[in-house]
Design a protein around this motif. Structure first.
Motif, PDB file in Angstrom:
ATOM      1  N   GLU A  78      42.173  35.193  29.788  1.00  0.00           N
ATOM      2  CA  GLU A  78      43.595  35.725  30.340  1.00  0.00           C
ATOM      3  C   GLU A  78      44.642  34.502  30.468  1.00  0.00           C
ATOM      4  N   ARG A  79      45.955  34.727  30.527  1.00  0.00           N
ATOM      5  CA  ARG A  79      46.951  33.578  30.530  1.00  0.00           C
ATOM      6  C   ARG A  79      46.832  33.008  31.947  1.00  0.00           C
ATOM      7  N   GLN A  80      46.486  34.020  32.855  1.00  0.00           N
ATOM      8  CA  GLN A  80      46.435  33.398  34.268  1.00  0.00           C
ATOM      9  C   GLN A  80      45.156  34.070  35.040  1.00  0.00           C
ATOM     10  N   PRO A  81      44.192  33.422  35.426  1.00  0.00           N
ATOM     11  CA  PRO A  81      43.042  33.781  35.776  1.00  0.00           C
ATOM     12  C   PRO A  81      42.997  34.939  37.026  1.00  0.00           C
ATOM     13  N   SER A  82      42.493  35.896  36.900  1.00  0.00           N
ATOM     14  CA  SER A  82      42.550  37.069  37.852  1.00  0.00           C
ATOM     15  C   SER A  82      41.234  37.726  37.978  1.00  0.00           C
ATOM     16  N   ALA A  83      40.983  38.447  39.018  1.00  0.00           N
ATOM     17  CA  ALA A  83      40.063  39.473  39.122  1.00  0.00           C
ATOM     18  C   ALA A  83      40.290  41.023  38.501  1.00  0.00           C
ATOM     19  N   ARG A  84      41.038  40.858  37.685  1.00  0.00           N
ATOM     20  CA  ARG A  84      41.191  42.236  37.243  1.00  0.00           C
ATOM     21  C   ARG A  84      40.106  42.787  36.162  1.00  0.00           C
ATOM     22  N   PHE A  85      39.487  42.074  35.463  1.00  0.00           N
ATOM     23  CA  PHE A  85      38.282  42.416  34.720  1.00  0.00           C
ATOM     24  C   PHE A  85      36.949  41.946  35.318  1.00  0.00           C
ATOM     25  N   THR A  86      35.911  42.916  35.027  1.00  0.00           N
ATOM     26  CA  THR A  86      34.446  42.454  35.051  1.00  0.00           C
ATOM     27  C   THR A  86      34.128  41.298  34.012  1.00  0.00           C
ATOM     28  N   ALA A  87      32.904  40.739  34.560  1.00  0.00           N
ATOM     29  CA  ALA A  87      32.297  39.726  33.930  1.00  0.00           C
ATOM     30  C   ALA A  87      31.918  40.411  32.440  1.00  0.00           C
ATOM     31  N   GLU A  88      31.509  41.899  32.427  1.00  0.00           N
ATOM     32  CA  GLU A  88      31.276  42.254  31.202  1.00  0.00           C
ATOM     33  C   GLU A  88      32.221  42.731  30.396  1.00  0.00           C
ATOM     34  N   GLN A  89      33.364  43.122  30.993  1.00  0.00           N
ATOM     35  CA  GLN A  89      34.715  43.434  30.184  1.00  0.00           C
ATOM     36  C   GLN A  89      35.190  42.273  29.591  1.00  0.00           C
TER      37      GLN A  89
END
Length: 386
Positions: free
Chosen positions: A286-297
């Motif tokens: 991502e452009r900016q780190p976030s928690a939007r996605f799981t590690a698998e995603q």
């Protein structure tokens, strides 16, 4: 058939790579089977290497499933009569360390000798407790791992919960007991332990990380082969940094500072993978780190993006894969069975060829390994050589 000197069972791909790489650097024929499901096929081909590692991809599984996969790997490797049987664990104890070790113990019938220290990376073992750069593991950055936080208790306590008494043995010694944890705070400690282990290797299922395989490689293959290439081809380099740990982020920042204008693709932000004449490219989630996605995603998104780039580029750049989940997803997508290792570019940075094909180089690194400037040095080396 080549005599199998070392068999390694690891719970993730980058761990299998960095545990096996020291042997390749010293000239031993070394292969990493990327998944347990491919192990029988590789063994059936014959002409085994001197060092064979297999990834059980079990770090993030429920403990009972992880134990079954490790037991299967051990049972397939034992008939090959390896001189050293090695269970690779994460040096910061992430994953199903105790469950997998006990499964390997039952399947092999050997005692466990446990020493996950990697002093060169600041991971030491004192009193059975892991320290990271002198800080107790639980209070380090690794203690906050989003997907697989390590245990807060020392190793003797963890095994004690399973009804086993594991004494802690002073550095560099081999115990008389059937199971033990061996302290190590320096590479000298590990070298002394390796030399003692080789006096009676059949007694033990050795449990450790890259620090101990480095020491064992020094004892088993003391004279590196002159023909071993020391650096990979870097005329075209694709960085794929899927790890979201703090250290990986710092390494990416240093890389971007060191290589102005570096093309960056953000795999999870709907960037379209596209042909690019640049020899050096970077893919991050991502452009900016976030928690939007799981590690698998994240792993699957990175693999999709890299797969598209490889299809469009018409040639295979040196793939630099950091983060075990990302590395595994990418290799599964491109249909790889094993990696024939050539050695290490730096400690913890293994490289080799996909399925042994010399025009398909690959390099891997666990997310937290290496100093802040590691990727920057690699990028600058590629630019200089180009």
């Amino acid at each position: 058939m080549t005599e199998l000197a070392v068999a390694i069972v690891a719970d993730d791909l980058t761990g299998a790579m960095d545990a096996a790489a020291p042997f390749a650097r010293r000239g031993a024929r070394t292969s990493v089977v990327i998944a347990l499901e491919r192990l029988a096929e590789v063994i059936a081909q014959g002409d085994l290497p001197e060092v064979l590692a297999v990834n059980t991809e079990s770090r993030h599984l429920p403990a009972d499933q992880a134990a079954r996969r490790v037991a299967e790997a051990i049972e397939r490797l034992l008939p090959l009569a390896p001189q050293i049987l090695f269970k690779k664990v994460d040096s910061t104890l992430r994953g199903n360390v105790v469950a997998e070790c006990l499964a390997a113990r039952r399947s092999s019938g050997r005692g466990l000798l446990v020493c996950p220290a990697v002093p060169a990376q600041g991971r030491t073992l004192r009193g059975g407790q892991v320290y990271v750069h002198g800080e107790p593991l639980a209070s380090s950055d690794y203690g906050r791992d989003a997907r697989s936080a390590p245990p807060a208790e020392p190793l003797p306590t963890l095994f004690g919960h399973e009804g086993l008494a594991f004494p802690v043995i002073p550095a560099g010694t081999v115990p008389d007991e059937s199971d033990a944890i061996v302290d190590a705070v320096s590479e000298t400690d590990l070298k002394a332990l390796a030399q003692r282990l080789l006096e009676e290797p059949w007694r033990w299922l050795v449990v450790g990380a890259a620090g101990l395989t480095e020491a064992l490689s020094d004892s088993l293959f003391p004279t590196p082969a002159e023909s071993v290439p020391l650096t990979p081809p870097m005329d075209s380099l694709l960085f794929a940094v899927g790890s979201r740990c703090d250290q990986a982020r710092r390494q990416v920042d240093h890389l971007c500072d060191a290589v102005p204008g570096l093309p960056v693709i953000h795999a999870m932000d709907d960037d379209m993978a596209r042909p690019d004449p640049a020899r050096l490219r970077l893919i991050v989630p991502e452009r900016q780190p976030s928690a939007r996605f799981t590690a698998e995603q994240v792993a699957q998104g990175m693999a999709r993006c890299i797969g598209e780039l490889l299809l469009m580029s018409g040639h295979a750049p040196l793939l630099f894969l950091t983060g075990g989940d990302t590395a595994m997803a990418v290799l599964e997508r491109v249909g790889v069975r094993q990696i024939v290792l050539a050695g290490e570019w730096a400690p913890g940075v293994a490289w080799g060829w996909l399925d042994g094909e010399r025009d398909r180089p690959v390099m891997t690194k666990a997310g937290g390994f290496g100093d802040d400037a590691l990727l920057a040095r690699l990028g600058q080396a590629s630019t200089t050589r180009g």
